[in-house]
Structure formats: C-alpha cells, structure tokens
Scaffold this active site. Sequence first.
Site, mmCIF file in Angstrom:
data_model
loop_
_atom_site.group_PDB
_atom_site.id
_atom_site.type_symbol
_atom_site.label_atom_id
_atom_site.label_comp_id
_atom_site.label_asym_id
_atom_site.label_seq_id
_atom_site.Cartn_x
_atom_site.Cartn_y
_atom_site.Cartn_z
ATOM 1 N N LYS A 40 96.678 8.184 -47.229
ATOM 2 C CA LYS A 40 96.357 9.638 -46.741
ATOM 3 C C LYS A 40 95.475 10.443 -48.016
ATOM 4 O O LYS A 40 95.885 10.268 -49.392
ATOM 5 C CB LYS A 40 97.647 10.485 -46.728
ATOM 6 C CG LYS A 40 97.441 12.063 -46.496
ATOM 7 C CD LYS A 40 98.533 12.869 -46.053
ATOM 8 C CE LYS A 40 99.090 13.416 -47.190
ATOM 9 N NZ LYS A 40 98.459 14.455 -47.982
ATOM 10 N N ASP A 67 93.900 14.583 -44.233
ATOM 11 C CA ASP A 67 94.861 15.624 -43.948
ATOM 12 C C ASP A 67 94.076 16.857 -44.736
ATOM 13 O O ASP A 67 94.402 17.245 -45.764
ATOM 14 C CB ASP A 67 96.086 15.328 -44.259
ATOM 15 C CG ASP A 67 96.990 16.383 -44.320
ATOM 16 O OD1 ASP A 67 96.991 17.159 -43.121
ATOM 17 O OD2 ASP A 67 98.077 16.432 -45.100
ATOM 18 N N THR A 131 106.363 20.934 -43.989
ATOM 19 C CA THR A 131 107.890 20.776 -44.492
ATOM 20 C C THR A 131 108.183 21.311 -45.798
ATOM 21 O O THR A 131 109.422 21.019 -46.167
ATOM 22 C CB THR A 131 107.697 19.087 -44.333
ATOM 23 O OG1 THR A 131 106.615 18.668 -45.268
ATOM 24 C CG2 THR A 131 107.633 18.291 -43.130
#
Length: 242
Positions: A40, A67, A131
């Site tokens: 990522k 991302d 999150t």
Amino acid sequence: MLTSFDSIPARDRVIVALDCDAWEAIALADKLQGHAQWLKIGMTLYYAEGPAIVKMFKRRGFNVFLDLKFHDIPHQVEGAARSAAASGADMITMHTVGGIPMMEAAQRGAAAGAAEWGGEVPATLGITVLTSMDAATLAATGVTRPLPEQVAALAAQAKQAGISGVVASPQEASVLREILGPDGFIVTPGVRPAGASLGDQSRVATPAQAFANGASHIVVGRPITEAADPVAAFEAIATELA
C-alpha cells in the site's frame, strides 16, 4: 457467505502498508519480495515520490494499493482517478461521502486511465468511516446516526455508484458482505495480530478475524514494517491465516 476471493490464498490478500519515506519503503519492499503480494502506498509516500514509486513497485512484481482517498467535485476526481490508474495502480480509493456522482466519475476515470496504462481497470474502493474514528469522533462531525449504520449507508451508495467495493473496519465486514455480495471488495485496515499495539486505530480485529468476518483483503502496516524482522512478521501472519 462464500466469496469470489476465497480461491486466492489468504496470504496473497494481505496488503503491507508502507507509510514511510521512499528509502525505507524500497528497502522494505526488497525484503518482502517473494513473500508479500500487495503493497500500500499512501499519501506520505506518494506525495513525496509521485507515480514513479507505483511504477517501481509494479516492475518488482507487486500489486499496488494506491490509497489517496479522493474527495472533490466529480470532474476533479475523474481526472485524479485517471492519473492514478495510468500509473499502474491495482486499487484506488475515494471518500464515499463525496456522493454517488463523484464515485461514478472516479469509475470513469479509472477505466480511462487503465486504457492508457494498457492494463486492467483497478479496483475502485470507497472509504466509509476511517478506522481511526469511533462513535464519539463521528458524532463530533455532525453525523448523529450510529457508526455501523453510517458505514452501511455509505457502502450501499458505493454499490449504487458501481464502484468495486469499500474500505471499512473489520468489525463491519460481515454486514458489508451482505450488502455488497460475494464479489464486492472489502478492504480492512485496523488489522492487528494478537498482542500488537493498536497505534491510532480504534476499530480493530486480528487478521484471521477480519477474513472470517468477510474481508476480501486486509491491510497491515506497523506490526510488519516496524518489526525487527519484517519478513518473519509477515510470515507469522501468513502462518496464522493458513
């Protein structure tokens, strides 16, 4: 619920988050080559290095989750998604709170960028609720409905917009699997092996729990990248999943 991802070994659906500078990221990637399939790239690394870092990791044989969490008017997001896909990224992200027209524009941009790159259209993922946020943090932004309801509502909009899936906490994955069906991507950050520090994450699960809850892919960062032996840390997770 069985998913279309179940035929892919779980270890090949663990995404290692390289939230660091380029030299450290490249060193980690070199160590993880032949072990991890996915890396990522977030804002920290991409804003410093640009598309070149995506192309570098693609040449090394990795899949890349880019991302950048697009959130703007549809025209801008369409262009951003086109550029991201043209870099060779295999997954890209946007905020679902940008609305259905914005997500539809991202999907168009991703398709156009993939045509320029000459590869497949990347998975297009909508961020539901970060999150790092809990119910109190969400309420402070003015969203008064319960956090799980907000996640479910945004996931339904992502499905309506025709994007590939969502990014959400592993704690919401089972509900999201019902909403998105067996083919929807559910990528879950906030994954921590048992005993690992939570860091800045609020809604977490272990790797095995996240997959059992319905995640298609999981994102693990610091428990691997800050370990004394990143390869051993990755393989410990892979062994648990096997």
